[in-house]
Design a protein around this motif. Sequence first.
Motif, mmCIF file in Angstrom:
data_model
loop_
_atom_site.group_PDB
_atom_site.id
_atom_site.type_symbol
_atom_site.label_atom_id
_atom_site.label_comp_id
_atom_site.label_asym_id
_atom_site.label_seq_id
_atom_site.Cartn_x
_atom_site.Cartn_y
_atom_site.Cartn_z
ATOM 1 N N ARG A 147 0.855 -1.194 0.000
ATOM 2 C CA ARG A 147 0.000 0.000 0.000
ATOM 3 C C ARG A 147 0.891 1.245 0.000
ATOM 4 O O ARG A 147 1.721 1.426 0.897
ATOM 5 C CB ARG A 147 -0.920 -0.015 1.214
ATOM 6 C CG ARG A 147 -1.891 1.151 1.230
ATOM 7 C CD ARG A 147 -2.890 1.013 2.343
ATOM 8 N NE ARG A 147 -3.954 0.094 1.971
ATOM 9 C CZ ARG A 147 -5.094 -0.026 2.645
ATOM 10 N NH1 ARG A 147 -5.305 0.691 3.719
ATOM 11 N NH2 ARG A 147 -6.008 -0.880 2.239
ATOM 12 N N PRO B 211 -0.431 4.542 3.158
ATOM 13 C CA PRO B 211 -1.250 3.852 4.159
ATOM 14 C C PRO B 211 -1.856 4.745 5.234
ATOM 15 O O PRO B 211 -2.818 4.357 5.875
ATOM 16 C CB PRO B 211 -0.258 2.864 4.792
ATOM 17 C CG PRO B 211 1.080 3.481 4.575
ATOM 18 C CD PRO B 211 0.997 4.240 3.300
ATOM 19 N N ALA C 159 -10.114 3.657 -6.600
ATOM 20 C CA ALA C 159 -9.664 3.142 -5.293
ATOM 21 C C ALA C 159 -8.761 4.159 -4.596
ATOM 22 O O ALA C 159 -8.879 4.387 -3.376
ATOM 23 C CB ALA C 159 -8.930 1.818 -5.479
ATOM 24 N N ALA C 160 -7.872 4.770 -5.360
ATOM 25 C CA ALA C 160 -6.999 5.791 -4.773
ATOM 26 C C ALA C 160 -7.824 6.955 -4.255
ATOM 27 O O ALA C 160 -7.609 7.455 -3.133
ATOM 28 C CB ALA C 160 -5.982 6.267 -5.808
ATOM 29 N N GLN D 36 -10.917 7.008 -3.279
ATOM 30 C CA GLN D 36 -11.678 6.640 -2.074
ATOM 31 C C GLN D 36 -10.778 6.640 -0.838
ATOM 32 O O GLN D 36 -11.162 7.140 0.222
ATOM 33 C CB GLN D 36 -12.321 5.266 -2.281
ATOM 34 C CG GLN D 36 -13.547 5.331 -3.187
ATOM 35 C CD GLN D 36 -14.067 3.964 -3.589
ATOM 36 O OE1 GLN D 36 -13.355 2.964 -3.493
ATOM 37 N NE2 GLN D 36 -15.305 3.929 -4.064
ATOM 38 N N ARG D 37 -9.581 6.093 -0.989
ATOM 39 C CA ARG D 37 -8.664 6.069 0.158
ATOM 40 C C ARG D 37 -8.280 7.490 0.553
ATOM 41 O O ARG D 37 -8.262 7.851 1.725
ATOM 42 C CB ARG D 37 -7.415 5.252 -0.181
ATOM 43 C CG ARG D 37 -6.483 5.060 1.012
ATOM 44 C CD ARG D 37 -5.333 4.113 0.682
ATOM 45 N NE ARG D 37 -5.784 2.960 -0.071
ATOM 46 C CZ ARG D 37 -5.343 2.641 -1.295
ATOM 47 N NH1 ARG D 37 -4.438 3.387 -1.876
ATOM 48 N NH2 ARG D 37 -5.791 1.586 -1.906
ATOM 49 N N PHE D 38 -8.001 8.312 -0.440
ATOM 50 C CA PHE D 38 -7.548 9.673 -0.140
ATOM 51 C C PHE D 38 -8.690 10.518 0.428
ATOM 52 O O PHE D 38 -8.450 11.409 1.238
ATOM 53 C CB PHE D 38 -6.964 10.326 -1.392
ATOM 54 C CG PHE D 38 -5.745 9.611 -1.938
ATOM 55 C CD1 PHE D 38 -5.041 8.701 -1.153
ATOM 56 C CD2 PHE D 38 -5.295 9.835 -3.236
ATOM 57 C CE1 PHE D 38 -3.924 8.027 -1.640
ATOM 58 C CE2 PHE D 38 -4.181 9.169 -3.727
ATOM 59 C CZ PHE D 38 -3.498 8.268 -2.942
ATOM 60 N N GLY E 138 -10.865 9.459 2.489
ATOM 61 C CA GLY E 138 -10.848 9.140 3.916
ATOM 62 C C GLY E 138 -9.727 9.854 4.647
ATOM 63 O O GLY E 138 -9.904 10.331 5.783
ATOM 64 N N GLN E 139 -8.584 9.960 4.005
ATOM 65 C CA GLN E 139 -7.454 10.645 4.642
ATOM 66 C C GLN E 139 -7.708 12.148 4.734
ATOM 67 O O GLN E 139 -7.337 12.794 5.733
ATOM 68 C CB GLN E 139 -6.171 10.339 3.855
ATOM 69 C CG GLN E 139 -5.781 8.859 3.962
ATOM 70 C CD GLN E 139 -4.517 8.490 3.192
ATOM 71 O OE1 GLN E 139 -4.034 9.256 2.365
ATOM 72 N NE2 GLN E 139 -3.983 7.301 3.464
ATOM 73 N N GLN F 61 -0.078 11.524 -1.859
ATOM 74 C CA GLN F 61 -1.266 11.454 -2.722
ATOM 75 C C GLN F 61 -0.945 12.011 -4.108
ATOM 76 O O GLN F 61 -1.339 11.436 -5.141
ATOM 77 C CB GLN F 61 -2.413 12.234 -2.082
ATOM 78 C CG GLN F 61 -2.927 11.615 -0.788
ATOM 79 C CD GLN F 61 -4.163 12.325 -0.244
ATOM 80 O OE1 GLN F 61 -4.813 13.091 -0.942
ATOM 81 N NE2 GLN F 61 -4.488 12.073 1.010
#
Lengths: 195, 208
Positions: free
Chosen positions: A184, A187, B80-81, B83-85, B87-88, B180
Amino acid sequence: MVAGPHVTRRAALRALGAGLGTTSLSLLLSACGGSDHGGHATDRTISGGPSGGGADADVLNVALAHEHTAIAAYTAGAPLLSGPALGAGRRFLAQERQHADRLVRAIEAAGGTPLPPRRSYDFGTPKQQRDVLRLLETIEQDAIAAYVDALPRLGDPRLRATTASILANEAEHLTVVRQRLGTRAVPAAFVTGGP
Amino acid sequence: MASTAATGATRRALIGRAGAAVAAIAVAPAAALGLRAPAALAQGNGDVELLRKAIALEQLAAFSTTVLLARGVLRPPAQAAGQRFRGQQQQHLDVLASALQAAGGKAPAAPRTVAEADRALGDLGRGAGLAGVRSEADAIAFEIALQEAAIGGWYEALRALQDRRLIAVAAQVMANEAQQLTVWRSLQSDTIAAVVPSAFEHGSAPAG
């Protein structure tokens, strides 16, 4: 021993460029530093550095020791890298050298004495690309942790900005290394240098 | 690996200090923080104003990412990136908002519509805005521009922030924004020179 650190590093690079096998790697890994001032980069405390300048110079010398370590690691690991990982490794080595050059100038401007590279760095005996990438991941994490720790201690606002721009670049390196490892890449929302 | 292993404890100590800066701001209830925050977090109005600006930019980034994720233009890796970002970004917002509240400041209003976001983006010199994003390439270029603006903002802020804990948190957020940015750039190009173009990452802010 007589040769200065840059000559030693050039000699190591020539040897690496000649395509020596992995049996020679651990020796080469320990041959691309400079004079031995003892202790690993992160062993040095802020107040314990050799700088004769102010507090900012001491803080920056800790960061410089990490840059020396990273330069040695990227240099020594290059022969085991190939393809995109080698391209990234070469680019990041050049960028680590730019960081070191900038830090040396800043330390001198702050009245301090820049730490020289160590005579040797023990990175173990990586045997394949993945081993080197794992090593580089650790080296980058160490550097990031040191920069995050250093930033609040710097009194000069311009040095804080410069240091932050180096920290951000190290974080970028770590991301690419992780991409190459297939782990990842980003992370955590707060980058501390931890796993 | 002897030398690397030997640094483990030291690194853990450094990371522990870094994490403590975030935890001190994020974990404590805002009311509890508020009791001691004026001295600890807000050394003059400068930090409060910088926090407000950072929050405004983070709100804009979060809203924009949410809109782009819903627009359906991103393929799975970019989706996917994003969505993760997203959240961050929310984690950044939560910590920064706690810090601002503890310092006695009030968060700016977040954009609620694309039109509002595009007005804010126009102020940042991003003329095309969200309304102009019609493809994955547009969306990735948009995210790259937004990240560069965020990094530039933190680069400038780090010159001026006074509180040490805020400086530590700002550094950690800036580093995350850079990560990011690297992922978005790598989705745009396979060329390492385009993915990590400079040894000194200061986003859209001028160097110096």
